[in-house]
Design a protein around this motif. Structure first.
Motif, PDB file in Angstrom:
ATOM      1  N   ASN A   1     102.901 -30.660  50.701  1.00 51.12           N
ATOM      2  CA  ASN A   1     102.763 -30.931  52.164  1.00 51.12           C
ATOM      3  C   ASN A   1     102.216 -32.241  52.181  1.00 51.12           C
ATOM      4  N   VAL A   2     101.291 -32.719  51.286  1.00 46.42           N
ATOM      5  CA  VAL A   2     100.879 -34.084  51.351  1.00 46.42           C
ATOM      6  C   VAL A   2     101.547 -34.891  50.665  1.00 46.42           C
ATOM      7  N   SER A   3     102.493 -34.715  49.633  1.00 41.66           N
ATOM      8  CA  SER A   3     103.642 -35.556  49.178  1.00 41.66           C
ATOM      9  C   SER A   3     104.693 -35.679  49.997  1.00 41.66           C
ATOM     10  N   PHE A   4     104.833 -34.844  51.330  1.00 45.10           N
ATOM     11  CA  PHE A   4     105.954 -34.875  51.775  1.00 45.10           C
ATOM     12  C   PHE A   4     106.493 -36.323  52.518  1.00 45.10           C
TER      13      PHE A   4
ATOM     14  N   GLU B   1     104.290 -41.702  41.108  1.00 41.30           N
ATOM     15  CA  GLU B   1     103.458 -42.333  42.067  1.00 41.30           C
ATOM     16  C   GLU B   1     102.986 -41.222  42.990  1.00 41.30           C
ATOM     17  N   ILE B   2     104.145 -40.463  43.379  1.00 41.16           N
ATOM     18  CA  ILE B   2     103.759 -39.489  44.573  1.00 41.16           C
ATOM     19  C   ILE B   2     102.844 -38.454  43.926  1.00 41.16           C
ATOM     20  N   ARG B   3     102.894 -38.282  42.774  1.00 39.20           N
ATOM     21  CA  ARG B   3     102.110 -37.154  42.074  1.00 39.20           C
ATOM     22  C   ARG B   3     100.535 -37.562  42.220  1.00 39.20           C
ATOM     23  N   GLU B   4     100.415 -38.773  41.793  1.00 34.34           N
ATOM     24  CA  GLU B   4      99.006 -39.464  41.646  1.00 34.34           C
ATOM     25  C   GLU B   4      98.435 -39.900  43.042  1.00 34.34           C
TER      26      GLU B   4
ATOM     27  N   ALA C   1      96.474 -31.774  56.394  1.00 32.63           N
ATOM     28  CA  ALA C   1      97.051 -32.535  57.501  1.00 32.63           C
ATOM     29  C   ALA C   1      96.628 -34.285  57.338  1.00 32.63           C
ATOM     30  N   ILE C   2      95.306 -34.293  57.210  1.00 31.32           N
ATOM     31  CA  ILE C   2      94.683 -35.635  57.138  1.00 31.32           C
ATOM     32  C   ILE C   2      95.024 -36.460  55.770  1.00 31.32           C
ATOM     33  N   ALA C   3      95.157 -35.627  54.810  1.00 30.66           N
ATOM     34  CA  ALA C   3      95.663 -36.184  53.498  1.00 30.66           C
ATOM     35  C   ALA C   3      97.030 -36.652  53.759  1.00 30.66           C
ATOM     36  N   ARG C   4      97.977 -35.743  54.281  1.00 25.26           N
ATOM     37  CA  ARG C   4      99.134 -36.025  54.588  1.00 25.26           C
ATOM     38  C   ARG C   4      99.590 -37.333  55.519  1.00 25.26           C
TER      39      ARG C   4
END
Ligand SMILES: Nc1ncnc2c1ncn2[C@@H]1O[C@H](COP(=O)(O)OP(=O)(O)O)[C@@H](O)[C@H]1O
Ligand SMILES: [Mg+2]
Lengths: 227, 417
Positions: A103-106, A117-120, A151-154
């Motif tokens: 969800n965060v990487s969406f 990069e997405i992962r890190e 959601a905040i992280a996203r």
């Protein structure tokens, strides 16, 4: 910088016309931590939707970084939201089939980041909201507070210029709500991201550095509180 | 793109119940489609074979004037030198059987029959030996025996025999006219009863030895037709045309017609039946589509808010659409896989065991040249069509609710309960 100039928005349902915003003018500087407060039906959601470029005003104009929102077409608005805006919803609106990490990487998947990069970035952001232990959990397995942290992280993972949060704590108990506001405040300080959140809860208003009060679609008060 | 595909796959496995129900609906629809298709194809193929083996042969050499007046069964348009034609055909490795077909009145008298009576019949005079190189009546004798050359004996179809109350050994009289138009009476005895897989033969056919007919009808060696047998799966029309071309120089005034022309009524019937079948299959398709679109609709409606969120976060409409269509395609794929499997299982049964219809066909002419057990036939093309149909159906039915959701404003999507 966001400049809102004499914005009006009304809704037609059948024969009745509801004037949700009756001419709102407001300037918001980069890095503000601003609450739009007011009773239910005062036009908070309408105003946030307009700033968030997911709705169009009947008249007036919104300028973000000096650019008029009304001049952009649908595609340009989508791209603009993708790059510059983060959203936090009252009902969290996580994708139920994806775990916290996914969800965060969406939002990053929609941008041109590579997988590393997405992962890190996603992992780092989850750590910042205190969920490094729950990266593999699906939303259904998380509490409301944890979901809102995801959601905040996203919203923040792509380091947007502005984060819009429509009643982000309304579905949380007051203790969890406070923690969420604290987290948002920290993030605002760390990234200099503009936070605009709406609420009708006086406790939440206390956290705002600037409080804009709406009533019947008009600003009745605009005060700076702390900084 | 890869990300969207992954999201679609996750949605598929997450909403298991919906995936299973929708895929099952697709699978059942496709299974039925494959089954009906195999069944009808089998009936058609067997029907065609029985038509060729017992009725029309692959092609027929005729006097070029015969066909126009075929309904009168004329004896004036004949092939005068059938042996020479047959020899030429044998050089071309085409088995050939001469026949003289004529009409007459069949008269039965009380004792041994139950009462006096008469009926119009069509009589096939056949060369008992040569006929079996093209047709297959020797194996279809259920009572009595096959014809011997020169005898005044006949074979008759089993249902005709039943209708007349005829048995082997019963006498019959045929009243007809010779080639020159004189009345002729032929007294014959039933020597055998035929029951073959072609119902039109059972219903009315009478066979007489060719040399007997030749004498009575004053044919002097001429016959009305020579039937040909082509290798299986050959293109009868093309082969007929090419043989005609080779023969026409030596034998003026003949023509060769393939079974597609000879059995024009049957071919027309089969085509009609096919379009009827297509209608039925189309209806099955529509019903399946309505069912599937309903679950798709529900599935997409209950995710309007998710959709609104994705759009708010800057996902383009085309990406949202692609995600949902991938998902629908996945459901279609699962449904198709199981549908083809189900279809194959049903086909195994209809191809190997078949359905016994004998009772029904006896009383009712359904047009197919099939009696007894109707078997299906494997139709690989239908399997492939069904497979893609399932996927397309699923994607198409997801397309419209997705479009509806994308037409809504993002704020409406987000407010959707
Ligand atoms: N989509 C809509 N259609 C019709 N009326 C609406 C719609 N959205 C909001 N309204 C009306 O506009 C007014 C302001 O709504 P809203 O902006 O949601 O206020 P708040 O978020 O402060 O509760 C309310 O009277 C509400 O009923
Ligand atoms: Mg609201």
């Amino acid at each position: 910088m966001i400049k809102i100039d004499r914005i009006k928005r009304s809704y037609k349902t059948g024969d009745t016309v509801v004037k949700a915003l009756r001419g709102v003018t407001l300037t918001i500087e980069q890095g503000e931590f601003l609450s739009i407060a007011g009773p239910s039906g005062s036009g908070k959601t309408t105003l946030l939707n307009l700033i968030g470029c997911i709705d169009r005003a009947d008249s007036g104009e919104i300028f973000i970084n000096g650019e008029a929102v009304s001049a952009k077409n649908k595609k340009e608005l989508a791209l603009f939201r993708r790059h510059k805006l983060g959203f936090i919803f009252q009902t969290f609106n996580l994708i139920p089939v994806l775990n916290a990490f996914e969800n965060v990487s969406f939002p990053l998947s929609l941008l041109s980041f590579n997988e590393k990069e997405i992962r890190e970035r996603s992992m780092a952001m989850l750590a910042e909201v205190g969920l490094e232990g729950r990266v593999d959990s699906r939303p259904a397995k998380l509490s409301g507070g944890q979901q809102q942290r995801v959601a905040i992280a996203r919203a923040l993972v792509k380091e947007p210029q502005i984060v819009l949060a429509d009643e982000p704590t309304a579905n949380l108990d007051s203790k969890t709500g406070k923690a969420i506001l604290k987290l948002m405040e920290d993030m605002n300080a760390r990234y200099n991201t503009t936070f605009i959140f709406s609420t009708h809860d006086p406790m939440v208003m206390d956290y705002a550095h600037r409080l804009v009060q709406l009533h019947d679609g008009k600003i009745i008060k605009d005060e700076r509180r702390k900084k | 793109m890869k990300f969207l595909l992954g999201l679609a796959l996750k949605n598929l496995s997450r909403y298991k119940k919906r995936t299973i129900i929708t895929a099952a609906a697709i699978a059942v629809g496709l299974g039925i489609y494959i089954f009906i298709d195999a069944w009808l194809l089998g009936a058609e193929m067997e029907s065609e074979r029985n038509l060729i083996w017992y009725e029309s042969s692959s092609a027929r050499v005729l006097n070029e004037s015969y066909w126009e007046e075929k309904d009168q069964l004329p004896l004036k348009y004949v092939i005068e030198n059938p042996e020479e034609v047959t020899v030429r055909l044998q050089e071309l490795k085409i088995p050939a059987a001469p026949r003289t077909v004529f009409g007459g009145e069949l008269i039965v008298r009380e004792d041994p029959f139950e009462q006096d009576g008469s009926m119009q019949v069509k009589i096939f005079s056949i060369d008992p030996e040569q006929d079996n190189t093209v047709f297959r009546f020797r194996e279809t004798i259920v009572k009595g025996r096959y014809l011997k050359p020169g005898e005044e004996g006949i074979l008759i179809g089993s249902w005709l025999a039943e209708d007349l109350g005829a048995e082997v050994g019963y006498p019959l009289t045929i009243v007809t006219r010779t080639r020159h138009g004189y009345y002729q009476i032929i007294d014959v005895e039933i020597v055998g009863i035929i029951n073959c897989p072609n119902p039109s033969i059972n219903r009315g056919a009478i066979f007489l030895p060719l040399d007997t007919a030749d004498t009575y009808l004053e044919m002097q060696g001429a016959v009305t037709e020579i039937n040909l047998k082509f290798p299986e799966r050959s293109d009868a029309e093309m082969l007929a045309a090419s043989i005609e071309e080779k023969l026409i120089e030596d034998f003026k005034g003949i023509e060769i017609l393939s079974w597609k022309i000879l059995a024009r009524d049957y071919v027309a019937f089969a085509a009609m039946k096919q379009s009827g079948t297509r209608m039925i299959l189309f209806l099955v398709f529509i019903i399946a589509a309505v069912g599937v679109s309903n679950t798709m609709l529900m599935a997409i409606y209950e995710r309007f808010r998710e959709l609104g969120m994705m759009r708010a976060l800057g996902m383009k409409d085309s990406q949202v659409r692609l995600t949902f269509l991938f998902e629908a395609g996945g459901i279609g794929f699962i449904g198709s896989v199981f549908g083809v499997m189900l279809g194959c299982i049903l086909c195994l049964w209809i191809v190997n065991r078949g359905v016994d219809y004998s009772a029904m066909i006896r009383d009712m002419d359904i047009g197919y040249r099939v009696t007894g057990i109707m078997r299906g036939a494997w139709h690989p093309k239908a399997l492939v069509i069904a497979f893609f149909l399932g996927i397309i159906l699923s994607v198409v039915t997801a397309f419209f609710p997705t479009r509806r959701a994308l037409k809504m404003t993002i704020t409406d999507c987000l407010r959707f309960q």
